[in-house]
Scaffold this motif. Structure first.
Motif, PDB file in Angstrom:
ATOM      1  N   THR A  57     -10.036   5.354   5.711  1.00  0.00           N
ATOM      2  CA  THR A  57     -10.641   6.689   5.671  1.00  0.00           C
ATOM      3  C   THR A  57     -10.716   7.205   4.236  1.00  0.00           C
ATOM      4  N   ALA A  58     -10.138   6.460   3.288  1.00  0.00           N
ATOM      5  CA  ALA A  58     -10.107   6.896   1.883  1.00  0.00           C
ATOM      6  C   ALA A  58     -11.513   7.150   1.362  1.00  0.00           C
ATOM      7  N   THR A  59     -11.635   8.216   0.562  1.00  0.00           N
ATOM      8  CA  THR A  59     -12.929   8.473  -0.063  1.00  0.00           C
ATOM      9  C   THR A  59     -12.840   8.374  -1.584  1.00  0.00           C
ATOM     10  N   ASN A  60     -11.624   8.190  -2.118  1.00  0.00           N
ATOM     11  CA  ASN A  60     -11.484   8.015  -3.568  1.00  0.00           C
ATOM     12  C   ASN A  60     -10.296   7.100  -3.858  1.00  0.00           C
ATOM     13  N   PRO A  61     -10.166   6.631  -5.105  1.00  0.00           N
ATOM     14  CA  PRO A  61      -9.110   5.664  -5.416  1.00  0.00           C
ATOM     15  C   PRO A  61      -7.696   6.164  -5.094  1.00  0.00           C
ATOM     16  N   THR A  62      -7.429   7.458  -5.310  1.00  0.00           N
ATOM     17  CA  THR A  62      -6.068   7.962  -5.039  1.00  0.00           C
ATOM     18  C   THR A  62      -5.752   7.822  -3.557  1.00  0.00           C
ATOM     19  N   GLU A  63      -6.727   8.184  -2.714  1.00  0.00           N
ATOM     20  CA  GLU A  63      -6.485   8.062  -1.269  1.00  0.00           C
ATOM     21  C   GLU A  63      -6.348   6.594  -0.869  1.00  0.00           C
ATOM     22  N   LEU A  64      -7.117   5.753  -1.537  1.00  0.00           N
ATOM     23  CA  LEU A  64      -7.034   4.329  -1.200  1.00  0.00           C
ATOM     24  C   LEU A  64      -5.663   3.760  -1.576  1.00  0.00           C
ATOM     25  N   GLU A  65      -5.141   4.203  -2.731  1.00  0.00           N
ATOM     26  CA  GLU A  65      -3.804   3.742  -3.153  1.00  0.00           C
ATOM     27  C   GLU A  65      -2.794   4.048  -2.043  1.00  0.00           C
ATOM     28  N   LYS A  66      -2.907   5.259  -1.494  1.00  0.00           N
ATOM     29  CA  LYS A  66      -1.946   5.691  -0.473  1.00  0.00           C
ATOM     30  C   LYS A  66      -2.100   4.830   0.791  1.00  0.00           C
ATOM     31  N   GLU A  67      -3.342   4.636   1.228  1.00  0.00           N
ATOM     32  CA  GLU A  67      -3.572   3.845   2.439  1.00  0.00           C
ATOM     33  C   GLU A  67      -3.139   2.400   2.216  1.00  0.00           C
ATOM     34  N   TRP A  68      -3.382   1.908   1.007  1.00  0.00           N
ATOM     35  CA  TRP A  68      -3.004   0.520   0.717  1.00  0.00           C
ATOM     36  C   TRP A  68      -1.491   0.345   0.849  1.00  0.00           C
ATOM     37  N   GLU A  69      -0.729   1.332   0.309  1.00  0.00           N
ATOM     38  CA  GLU A  69       0.730   1.207   0.391  1.00  0.00           C
ATOM     39  C   GLU A  69       1.186   1.158   1.828  1.00  0.00           C
ATOM     40  N   CYS A  70       0.528   1.926   2.670  1.00  0.00           N
ATOM     41  CA  CYS A  70       0.903   1.909   4.087  1.00  0.00           C
ATOM     42  C   CYS A  70       0.557   0.543   4.690  1.00  0.00           C
ATOM     43  N   LEU A  71      -0.620   0.025   4.314  1.00  0.00           N
ATOM     44  CA  LEU A  71      -1.023  -1.288   4.844  1.00  0.00           C
ATOM     45  C   LEU A  71      -0.031  -2.367   4.432  1.00  0.00           C
ATOM     46  N   VAL A  72       0.431  -2.282   3.194  1.00  0.00           N
ATOM     47  CA  VAL A  72       1.381  -3.292   2.716  1.00  0.00           C
ATOM     48  C   VAL A  72       2.688  -3.185   3.510  1.00  0.00           C
ATOM     49  N   ASP A  73       3.030  -1.958   3.928  1.00  0.00           N
ATOM     50  CA  ASP A  73       4.237  -1.781   4.746  1.00  0.00           C
ATOM     51  C   ASP A  73       4.124  -2.479   6.098  1.00  0.00           C
ATOM     52  N   PHE A  74       2.898  -2.679   6.559  1.00  0.00           N
ATOM     53  CA  PHE A  74       2.718  -3.367   7.851  1.00  0.00           C
ATOM     54  C   PHE A  74       2.659  -4.882   7.629  1.00  0.00           C
ATOM     55  N   THR A  75       3.256  -5.347   6.544  1.00  0.00           N
ATOM     56  CA  THR A  75       3.043  -6.744   6.139  1.00  0.00           C
ATOM     57  C   THR A  75       2.924  -7.726   7.285  1.00  0.00           C
ATOM     58  N   LYS A  76       3.895  -7.647   8.227  1.00  0.00           N
ATOM     59  CA  LYS A  76       3.909  -8.705   9.239  1.00  0.00           C
ATOM     60  C   LYS A  76       2.696  -8.634  10.140  1.00  0.00           C
ATOM     61  N   SER A  77       2.342  -7.398  10.524  1.00  0.00           N
ATOM     62  CA  SER A  77       1.287  -7.317  11.525  1.00  0.00           C
ATOM     63  C   SER A  77      -0.112  -7.250  10.915  1.00  0.00           C
ATOM     64  N   VAL A  78      -0.248  -6.839   9.656  1.00  0.00           N
ATOM     65  CA  VAL A  78      -1.598  -6.704   9.104  1.00  0.00           C
ATOM     66  C   VAL A  78      -1.804  -7.594   7.882  1.00  0.00           C
ATOM     67  N   LEU A  79      -1.117  -7.273   6.827  1.00  0.00           N
ATOM     68  CA  LEU A  79      -1.330  -8.011   5.581  1.00  0.00           C
ATOM     69  C   LEU A  79      -0.203  -9.001   5.357  1.00  0.00           C
ATOM     70  N   THR A  80      -0.507 -10.244   5.258  1.00  0.00           N
ATOM     71  CA  THR A  80       0.515 -11.221   4.922  1.00  0.00           C
ATOM     72  C   THR A  80       0.576 -11.291   3.396  1.00  0.00           C
ATOM     73  N   LEU A  81       1.748 -11.017   2.850  1.00  0.00           N
ATOM     74  CA  LEU A  81       1.859 -11.092   1.392  1.00  0.00           C
ATOM     75  C   LEU A  81       1.924 -12.559   0.998  1.00  0.00           C
ATOM     76  N   MET A  82       1.022 -12.949   0.123  1.00  0.00           N
ATOM     77  CA  MET A  82       0.955 -14.343  -0.292  1.00  0.00           C
ATOM     78  C   MET A  82       1.498 -14.448  -1.718  1.00  0.00           C
TER      79      MET A  82
END
Ligand SMILES: Cc1cc2nc3c(=O)[nH]c(=O)nc-3n(C[C@H](O)[C@H](O)[C@H](O)COP(=O)(O)O)c2cc1C
Ligand SMILES: Nc1ncnc2c1ncn2[C@@H]1O[C@H](COP(=O)(O)OP(=O)(O)OP(=O)(O)O)[C@@H](O)[C@H]1O
Ligand SMILES: [Mg+2]
Length: 505
Positions: free
Chosen positions: A405-430
């Motif tokens: 839902t981010a419309t600018n880089p600051t909002e994207l940074e925030k959403e990205w951090e949340c996505l990284v927190d879901f590592t197991k279910s969404v983003l696999t850290l490589m």
């Protein structure tokens, strides 16, 4: 019928509605097919336990024998099939067998895979419809309705899903209100049960114990947020590998999971970008973010605010990327077509999502227009809400498409951090990419051949060249996962020319 009485005597209106709808579906099926033509697919899980009791109630209501009591029903002529696997929990097997004898089920235990087991079953029996405990939100529910013919490639039969629209809460409200037995694993913190290889108790139910003794878990019915029902299930495979062959038991080899490359892409939805009025800042930022966790990026694209444009692009990219990030066009405006486009790409409809509606009601308050608010319409059966304490509204994930839902880089940074927190279910850290850049004033013609050879010698590296200006230096970047390989390639290039031709940036 005790189950029927228990629900009618309850003051849980939501449960009553769900119960009545499920009984209606069952009665429709029993009107369409004879009892010999239907079967119950039962595996001792909580959903199939709900289904078993609904079917017993539905069958006896259908027969008009409403005065029967649960204990008194010794014969239930519905064929019941259980695909028993060597990796099933012993508690699941015990519960399944006990339920069969307690309720007089005619249990067929099938030890082959689903498809050939069903083929053999159909050869020996006139079965035309099978009741399943599939619920919206189950990965297997995608695109299903209450009556759904089996998929292409499967033996032909009707899948009947009476509890398709039941939530996790509804399941437990039913089992507890009716006081029926369920598999003992659910009292030990298991909230969704697969095989012994892919299922653990749900960590959200863990009772922390500082003494270091064995972990204890609360019962499954205490899980307050049904969206975490599958938190104890190890991800079978990432979206991209669903189309590629997986091991016999459906599990990917964990080692190959770690080694396999992950690829992401970004789709911006916005006429304003295509008209040149606005510059897309999120695409490049997403590329950097993905690279920072070791993913490669296959493409970034911009499409028009139009359902078909979004659908075509998602359709084109969905099988060749592990995750697609889509942004823009999310909201209640006429131009906000992204979720409709995603739904179209997956061939499902948009339907109201009760949980998402709750969040919106909270955030939007009195301006929220309930059912009519189109923001609460999400692709049916494929939507997972990614809830995070730092987000007022969860992110939406439809299969392998994440709607940002981010419309600018600051909002994207925030959403990205949340996505990284879901590592197991969404983003696999490589393993992150390493890189090194050299600059040179050699001309393209002078260096071209050496670089081509180098690319062949180092196929594991990405060797990228660019210039900031025609007259300025050429920048050569070496990217890869092993620093030693990068150093070796850079050294090999240096050796082909005189000293001092390259400088490091
Ligand atoms: C009776 C029965 C019928 C099924 N029919 C279909 C089907 O038509 N199409 C399909 O893709 N999968 C079908 N499946 C497979 C399920 O969608 C799913 O893969 C299976 O229940 C395993 O779920 P799990 O991976 O969560 O353990 C069927 C399974 C059963 C037990
Ligand atoms: N091995 C199996 N044998 C027979 N039916 C099965 C089997 N696996 C799945 N099913 C059918 O598919 C439905 C959905 O399976 P799913 O695993 O989502 O639910 P469940 O096992 O009943 O409960 P839980 O979500 O807690 O595991 C089951 O309710 C059942 O009807
Ligand atoms: Mg299960």
């Amino acid at each position: 019928m005790e189950v029927d009485q228990a629900i009618r005597g309850s003051d849980d209106m939501r449960l009553k509605t769900k119960y009545n709808n499920a009984i209606y579906v069952i009665q429709r099926a029993l009107a369409l097919y004879s009892i010999e033509e239907v079967a119950l697919s039962f595996n001792g899980g909580k959903d199939s336990t709900v289904l078993l009791h609904l079917l017993r109630a539905g069958y006896f209501l259908h027969k008009g024998e409403q005065s029967c009591s649960n204990g008194g029903l010794t014969s239930f002529p519905l064929r019941t099939i259980y695909f028993e696997s060597p990796s099933a929990f012993p508690e699941i097997n015990t519960f399944t067998y006990d339920a069969a004898s307690r309720y007089g089920l005619q249990l067929d235990i099938i030890r082959s895979d689903f498809k050939s087991g069903l083929e053999n079953l159909f050869k020996a029996n006139p079965i035309r419809a099978i009741f399943l405990g599939v619920r919206i939100g189950d990965p297997t529910a995608v695109g299903q309705e209450q009556f759904s013919p089996s998929s292409p490639g499967w033996p032909p039969f009707m899948r009947v899903n009476p509890i398709l629209d039941w939530s996790y809460r509804d399941v437990w409200a039913f089992l507890l209100t009716c006081k029926v037995q369920y598999c003992s694993l659910y009292d030990q913190g298991y909230t969704s049960i697969g095989s012994i290889h892919d299922t653990t108790p749900n960590s959200l139910l863990c009772i922390s114990d500082s003494s270091g003794h064995k972990e204890k878990f609360k019962p499954a019915y205490l899980l307050s947020d049904g969206r975490s029902e599958r938190a104890g299930r190890v991800k079978k495979c990432s979206p991209i590998s669903q189309s590629s062959p997986v091991a016999e038991d459906g599990l990917d080899d964990p080692e190959s999971q770690v080694k396999r490359m992950r690829t992401g892409s970004a789709i911006a939805v916005g006429d304003e970008i295509l008209s040149g009025a606005v510059q897309d800042e999120l695409g490049p930022l997403l590329c950097r973010k993905l690279r920072s966790i070791g993913w490669s990026v296959s493409q970034t694209t911009v499409v028009r605010n139009d359902i078909d444009s979004v659908a075509e692009e998602v359709e084109r990219q969905k099988s060749s990327n592990d995750l697609i990030f889509i942004y823009g066009g999310v909201g209640p405006l006429h131009s906000d077509v992204t979720s409709a486009g995603v739904a179209k790409a997956f061939g499902v409809r948009l339907a109201p999502d009760e949980e998402f509606e709750e969040y919106l009601r909270h955030v939007i308050g009195k301006h929220f227009t309930g059912d009519r608010n189109e923001m609460a319409l999400l692709p049916e059966g494929i939507t997972e809400l990614l809830h995070h304490e730092n987000l007022s509204v969860p992110l939406i994930k439809c299969q392998n498409v994440v709607l940002l839902t981010a419309t600018n880089p600051t909002e994207l940074e925030k959403e990205w951090e949340c996505l990284v927190d879901f590592t197991k279910s969404v983003l696999t850290l490589m393993e992150p990419y390493e890189s090194k850049s050299l600059t040179t004033h050699l001309s393209d013609v002078e260096i071209a051949q050496s670089l081509s050879k180098l690319c062949m010698q180092y196929p594991d590296l990405n060797i990228v060249c660019h210039r900031k200006s025609r007259a300025g230096p050429l920048v050569i970047s070496f990217e890869g996962k092993e620093e030693a390989r990068i150093e070796s390639a850079a050294e090999a290039l240096r050796k082909k020319f005189q000293d001092g031709v390259f400088s490091e940036t």
